[in-house]
Design an enzyme around this catalytic site. Structure first.
Site, short mmCIF file in Angstrom:
data_model
loop_
_atom_site.label_atom_id
_atom_site.label_comp_id
_atom_site.label_asym_id
_atom_site.label_seq_id
_atom_site.Cartn_x
_atom_site.Cartn_y
_atom_site.Cartn_z
N SER A 105 0.85 -1.19 0.00
CA SER A 105 0.00 0.00 0.00
C SER A 105 0.88 1.23 0.00
CB SER A 105 -0.89 0.01 1.26
OG SER A 105 -1.55 1.25 1.42
N TYR B 299 -2.62 -1.30 10.18
CA TYR B 299 -2.60 -1.41 8.72
C TYR B 299 -1.28 -0.89 8.13
CZ TYR B 299 -4.18 -1.36 3.88
OH TYR B 299 -4.29 -1.58 2.53
#
Length: 257
Positions: free
Chosen positions: A144, A162
């Site tokens: 990401s 995350y």
């Protein structure tokens, strides 16, 4: 004209929705035989059936990527049912928003780490065991932009697992890419910007947050799953034969700022 993955066998985790769904359809359209796996067998089957109805070749498998035995079985079943394994896409992933609200921060952190980071490691380990037997392979991890930079202020309190897990995937990609290069196994990752998938649905449902997220990307919009799938196709294919250990942003300019 042969497809860009003609004759290849690909396994896509988290294939029942979002980016995994888009990749399964695209890879099959480019000639790959695709194993679509998901922790929910019904959604994996739905995607596999859709691929087949579109003229592709796909099977559905179910398993939990945070479970060692499941990961080993998923690779074994792919090889037994499709005849090998040339491409692994580690697309399975969660955010803290997937955790039950009653969980505390530590339990939520462990949950996200077990899927995003441990799951990527486990699936890669058993895939590499098979790829070594074949003498080649390509792994595409889903990292990401938040594995490359921190969240914009006000989005995270600094303890959100995350970005911690996606940063781990970024470094895992580099390390595995270097370690496996001489064995003909390439390992790369995609670092998508915010993309319209179920993973970000609760964010875009908030009109103010949706506008803020769009404004953070120089292109002024979020990504679409097919745009990420196209980049995954390139990294998975032989067109990327001299590329390994790379973490490729597909982010509308987000990380270039």
């Amino acid at each position: 004209m042969a497809g860009r993955l003609e004759g290849k066998i690909a396994h896509i985790t988290g294939g029942g929705s979002g980016l995994g769904d888009a990749m399964a359809h695209l890879f099959a359209s480019e000639g790959a035989r695709v194993a679509v796996s998901d922790i929910k067998d019904d959604v994996a089957q739905r995607v596999a059936d859709s691929v087949v109805s579109s003229g592709g070749d796909a099977i559905a498998l179910s398993g939990d990527v945070s479970n060692r035995e499941d990961c080993e079985r998923l690779v074994v079943e792919t090889v037994e049912k499709l005849g090998g394994l040339n491409v692994l896409v580690n697309s399975a992933g969660v955010t803290p928003r997937y955790a039950p609200k009653e969980w505390d921060f530590e339990k939520t952190w462990d949950f996200v780490v077990s899927i995003n980071l441990k799951g990527t490691m486990l699936m890669s380990k058993f895939a590499v065991d098979q790829m070594r037997k074949q003498g080649s392979g390509s792994i595409v991890n889903l990292a990401s932009i938040i594995g490359l930079v921190g969240y914009a202020q006000g989005i995270s309190d600094g303890f959100n697992p995350y970005p911690h897990t996606k940063g781990g995937v970024v470094q895992m990609t580099r390390d595995m890419g270097v370690a496996l290069a001489k064995e003909g196994i390439r390992v790369n990752s995609l670092c998508p910007g915010f993309t319209y998938t179920p993973l970000v649905q609760t964010l875009v449902d908030d009109a103010d947050m949706h506008e803020r997220l769009k404004s953070l990307h120089p292109m002024g919009r979020l990504g679409n799953p097919h745009e990420i799938a196209n980049a995954a196709l390139f990294l998975a294919s032989d067109e990327a034969s001299f590329i390994t250990g790379v973490n490729l942003p597909v982010d509308g300019g987000y990380t270039a700022q």
